[in-house]
Design a protein around this motif. Sequence first.
Motif, mmCIF file in Angstrom:
data_model
loop_
_atom_site.group_PDB
_atom_site.id
_atom_site.type_symbol
_atom_site.label_atom_id
_atom_site.label_comp_id
_atom_site.label_asym_id
_atom_site.label_seq_id
_atom_site.Cartn_x
_atom_site.Cartn_y
_atom_site.Cartn_z
ATOM 1 N N GLY A 17 7.065 2.649 5.017
ATOM 2 C CA GLY A 17 6.155 2.563 3.879
ATOM 3 C C GLY A 17 6.190 3.831 3.057
ATOM 4 N N PRO A 18 5.697 3.783 1.824
ATOM 5 C CA PRO A 18 5.747 4.961 0.939
ATOM 6 C C PRO A 18 4.793 6.074 1.357
ATOM 7 C CG PRO A 18 4.552 3.142 -0.102
ATOM 8 C CD PRO A 18 5.131 2.598 1.157
ATOM 9 N N ALA A 19 3.735 5.754 2.113
ATOM 10 C CA ALA A 19 2.758 6.772 2.534
ATOM 11 C C ALA A 19 3.026 7.187 3.978
ATOM 12 C CB ALA A 19 1.342 6.232 2.404
ATOM 13 N N GLU A 20 2.462 8.366 4.358
ATOM 14 C CA GLU A 20 2.597 8.829 5.742
ATOM 15 C C GLU A 20 1.244 9.285 6.277
ATOM 16 O OE1 GLU A 20 5.051 12.157 8.298
ATOM 17 O OE2 GLU A 20 3.461 12.738 6.905
ATOM 18 N N LEU A 21 0.870 8.751 7.439
ATOM 19 C CA LEU A 21 -0.272 9.277 8.178
ATOM 20 C C LEU A 21 0.277 10.194 9.262
ATOM 21 C CD1 LEU A 21 -3.433 9.050 8.526
ATOM 22 C CD2 LEU A 21 -2.897 7.613 10.503
ATOM 23 N N GLY A 22 0.027 11.500 9.129
ATOM 24 C CA GLY A 22 0.419 12.449 10.159
ATOM 25 C C GLY A 22 -0.680 12.546 11.204
ATOM 26 N N ILE A 23 -0.311 12.438 12.484
ATOM 27 C CA ILE A 23 -1.303 12.426 13.562
ATOM 28 C C ILE A 23 -0.925 13.546 14.533
ATOM 29 C CG2 ILE A 23 -2.455 10.998 15.287
ATOM 30 C CD1 ILE A 23 -0.925 8.615 13.673
ATOM 31 N N PRO A 45 0.826 -1.465 13.396
ATOM 32 C CA PRO A 45 1.470 -2.737 13.019
ATOM 33 C C PRO A 45 0.841 -3.397 11.794
ATOM 34 C CG PRO A 45 1.133 -2.616 15.399
ATOM 35 C CD PRO A 45 0.387 -1.468 14.800
ATOM 36 N N LYS A 46 -0.454 -3.178 11.581
ATOM 37 C CA LYS A 46 -1.143 -3.797 10.444
ATOM 38 C C LYS A 46 -0.837 -3.095 9.122
ATOM 39 C CE LYS A 46 -5.013 -5.436 13.285
ATOM 40 N NZ LYS A 46 -4.735 -6.880 13.121
ATOM 41 N N LEU A 47 -0.277 -1.866 9.208
ATOM 42 C CA LEU A 47 0.045 -1.110 7.992
ATOM 43 C C LEU A 47 1.544 -1.098 7.712
ATOM 44 C CD1 LEU A 47 -1.967 0.485 6.104
ATOM 45 C CD2 LEU A 47 -2.943 -0.255 8.270
ATOM 46 N N GLU A 48 2.298 -1.914 8.433
ATOM 47 C CA GLU A 48 3.739 -1.945 8.241
ATOM 48 C C GLU A 48 4.073 -2.269 6.791
ATOM 49 O OE1 GLU A 48 7.235 -1.183 8.629
ATOM 50 O OE2 GLU A 48 6.260 -1.194 10.585
ATOM 51 N N GLY A 49 4.973 -1.485 6.230
ATOM 52 C CA GLY A 49 5.364 -1.658 4.841
ATOM 53 C C GLY A 49 4.514 -0.867 3.864
ATOM 54 N N ARG A 50 3.319 -0.413 4.306
ATOM 55 C CA ARG A 50 2.445 0.392 3.446
ATOM 56 C C ARG A 50 2.423 1.860 3.858
ATOM 57 N NH1 ARG A 50 -3.394 -2.109 3.424
ATOM 58 N NH2 ARG A 50 -3.708 -0.666 1.675
ATOM 59 N N CYS A 51 2.532 2.115 5.174
ATOM 60 C CA CYS A 51 2.376 3.485 5.652
ATOM 61 C C CYS A 51 3.124 3.671 6.971
ATOM 62 C CB CYS A 51 0.891 3.796 5.855
ATOM 63 S SG CYS A 51 0.541 5.496 6.327
ATOM 64 N N THR A 175 -5.657 14.431 11.513
ATOM 65 C CA THR A 175 -4.790 13.539 10.740
ATOM 66 C C THR A 175 -4.594 14.083 9.329
ATOM 67 O OG1 THR A 175 -6.668 12.186 10.046
ATOM 68 C CG2 THR A 175 -5.464 11.467 12.003
ATOM 69 N N THR A 176 -3.440 13.760 8.772
ATOM 70 C CA THR A 176 -3.165 14.076 7.370
ATOM 71 C C THR A 176 -2.663 12.813 6.692
ATOM 72 O OG1 THR A 176 -0.866 14.728 7.871
ATOM 73 C CG2 THR A 176 -2.526 16.480 7.844
ATOM 74 N N LEU A 177 -3.042 12.618 5.454
ATOM 75 C CA LEU A 177 -2.487 11.515 4.673
ATOM 76 C C LEU A 177 -1.634 12.138 3.580
ATOM 77 C CD1 LEU A 177 -2.368 8.447 4.324
ATOM 78 C CD2 LEU A 177 -4.225 8.650 2.670
ATOM 79 N N ASN A 178 -0.324 11.890 3.671
ATOM 80 C CA ASN A 178 0.637 12.470 2.728
ATOM 81 C C ASN A 178 0.503 13.996 2.647
ATOM 82 O OD1 ASN A 178 1.616 9.878 2.114
ATOM 83 N ND2 ASN A 178 -0.007 9.578 0.603
ATOM 84 N N GLY A 179 0.288 14.616 3.827
ATOM 85 C CA GLY A 179 0.258 16.074 3.918
ATOM 86 C C GLY A 179 -1.095 16.711 3.720
ATOM 87 N N ILE A 180 -2.122 15.931 3.355
ATOM 88 C CA ILE A 180 -3.471 16.469 3.128
ATOM 89 C C ILE A 180 -4.362 16.118 4.314
ATOM 90 C CG2 ILE A 180 -5.463 16.500 1.588
ATOM 91 C CD1 ILE A 180 -2.900 17.609 0.334
ATOM 92 N N VAL A 181 -5.041 17.125 4.887
ATOM 93 C CA VAL A 181 -5.897 16.898 6.052
ATOM 94 C C VAL A 181 -7.031 15.933 5.692
ATOM 95 C CG1 VAL A 181 -7.466 17.984 7.716
ATOM 96 C CG2 VAL A 181 -5.332 19.134 7.072
ATOM 97 N N CYS A 182 -7.283 14.964 6.592
ATOM 98 C CA CYS A 182 -8.292 13.919 6.355
ATOM 99 C C CYS A 182 -9.535 14.160 7.213
ATOM 100 C CB CYS A 182 -7.748 12.545 6.743
ATOM 101 S SG CYS A 182 -6.107 12.175 6.161
#
Length: 453
Positions: A17-23, A45-51, A175-182
Motif C-alpha cells: 500500500g502507499p502508506a506505512e505504519l511503523g511499529i 490483513p484488513k488494510l491490504e492495499g492501503r497500508c 507507532t509512526t504513520l508515514n514517519g510521523i509518531v502517532c
Amino acid sequence: MGPPLPPKPVGHSKGSGPAELGIYLNYTCPFSVKAYKTLFGAVQPKLEGRCRFTFYHQVQAWHPQGTSQHEAALAVAKLAGEEAFWKFSDALMAAAEDFYDVNVLDKTRRELWEELVKLAEGAVPGINVNALRAVLSLQTEANPGERNMGCGVTKELKWAIKHSRLLGIHVSPTTTLNGIVCDTSSSWTVDDWLAFFDTHLPKPTALPTPPEKADATLLRNLIDPLIIDARDPNEVESCKGGPALPGCKHVPLNMDGVKQSEHPTSIEEFQQKLQGAGGLPEDKSTPIITHCGNGGRGGKSAVILRQLGYWNAHNGGSPDAIRAARDLQLLPVVSTAPEKADPAVLKSLANPMIVDARDENEIEACKGGPAIPGSHHAPLNIDGVKQTERPTTVEEYFAKLQAAGCLPEDKSTPIITHCGSGGRGGKAALILRELGYFNVHNGGSPDGIRSAR
C-alpha cells in the motif's frame, strides 16, 4: 565514505500500500506482545492495499535480555529470509514470559543465545541450526586480536538502534504513520485501529479493472498452480464452463449467489471466504489460476488476490479453457539467461546454495574446476544432450531441482548456479528466477565462484 550503511530497509514489512505504519516493538515488552498480535494478526490483513505494516526493532536498555532476542531475530532473517523472521517472531512473542526478568536473571549471554537457537529450530522448519549458532556467537575468527567484536548481526542491530534513535523513539510499542509518531495505544481493539486508519488514510478505491483471460502459453508454463473456482455451487453442479478441475479450491465470489452487479464482493468478504476454504499460501509468489464459467468473476477474483499481494494470480477463464491450455505440448525456455555475476556480488552472498548444472562426465573431468563442497548437482541437460539440440523446459528442470533438494521454502534464499563456463549456469539461474527465486546469480564456473568467495 563514512560508516557502513544498510543495503535494504532496516524494518520487516508485511502487506502493501502507499502508506506505512511503523511499529517499534521489543520482544520482552508485554505491551509490544499485545500490539504485535493485534496489528499483525488481525488489523494488517484488513488494510491490504492501503497500508503496509513494518516491524522495527526497539531495543530497551532496561530489558538487557531483549538485545539477545533481537539479535536472534535478525540472525534468523539474515540466514533464512523474511518468511522465517515472521515465524520466529510469532514464536518469540508467544514465549515472551519465558524471557521476563525473573526467568533469565542468572542466565549468561551464551545461555540465552542457545535457548533462542532452540526456539528457532522449532519455529522455522529446516533452518540451519549450526549456521545460526555461528552467527549468534562472538566473531573471533573474523576479527582476530579484537576482544569486543560482538556477534554476527551486531552491524544490523546497530542500524536498527540508530534508526529509532534518529526519530527520538524511546518506548515500545511506538507507532509512526508515514514517519510521523502517532498517539496510539497497545490497548486498542481492531475497531479502534480501523477507525484510526479511516481518519488518516484515503478511503479504499474501487477495484481495478480485472485482468483479461491469460494467454494459454502462460497458463501452461505455471508450475503447480493453485486453482480457485469462483463459480456458485449450482454452476459447479451443472458444469458451467466445464467440469471442476481436480484439486481446485471452490471459493464462490458471489455472496449467497447474488450477482456482482447487485452486490459487488469486497476484498474483506472474499478474503474471509478464502480463509474458510483453507486459506492462502504464505509465499506470495505462488502461481494461482482463478476461473468461473467464462472469466468475469475469475477476473475479479484475480484482482482481489493481486491486491492481497499474490502478484502471480491469473484469470484462466473457465475450467475447460484451463484444461485445454495445460494440456499443450511442453514449451522450451525462451527468455534471456543472466550474464555471469560480478565477483563482488558473489562474495557478498551469505551462505548461498550452490547448484552445479554440469553433466556427470564434466564433474569427473573437473570442467571449470573441481566441484564445490556442499553444492547440489542438478544437470541442466537431459541425458547429456546439448541445449542446442534439446532445450530443457521449466517443468523438466523443476523436477530435477526438486529431486536434488534445490528448492528452498524461502524464495529469497541466495543461490549461485554454474556449469563449466557459465552458459548452462545462466539458463539454470533463469529457470530458478522463473520459479520465483529472485536472489539467483550465475557464477560461471566452480573456479570462478571459488575465486570470488
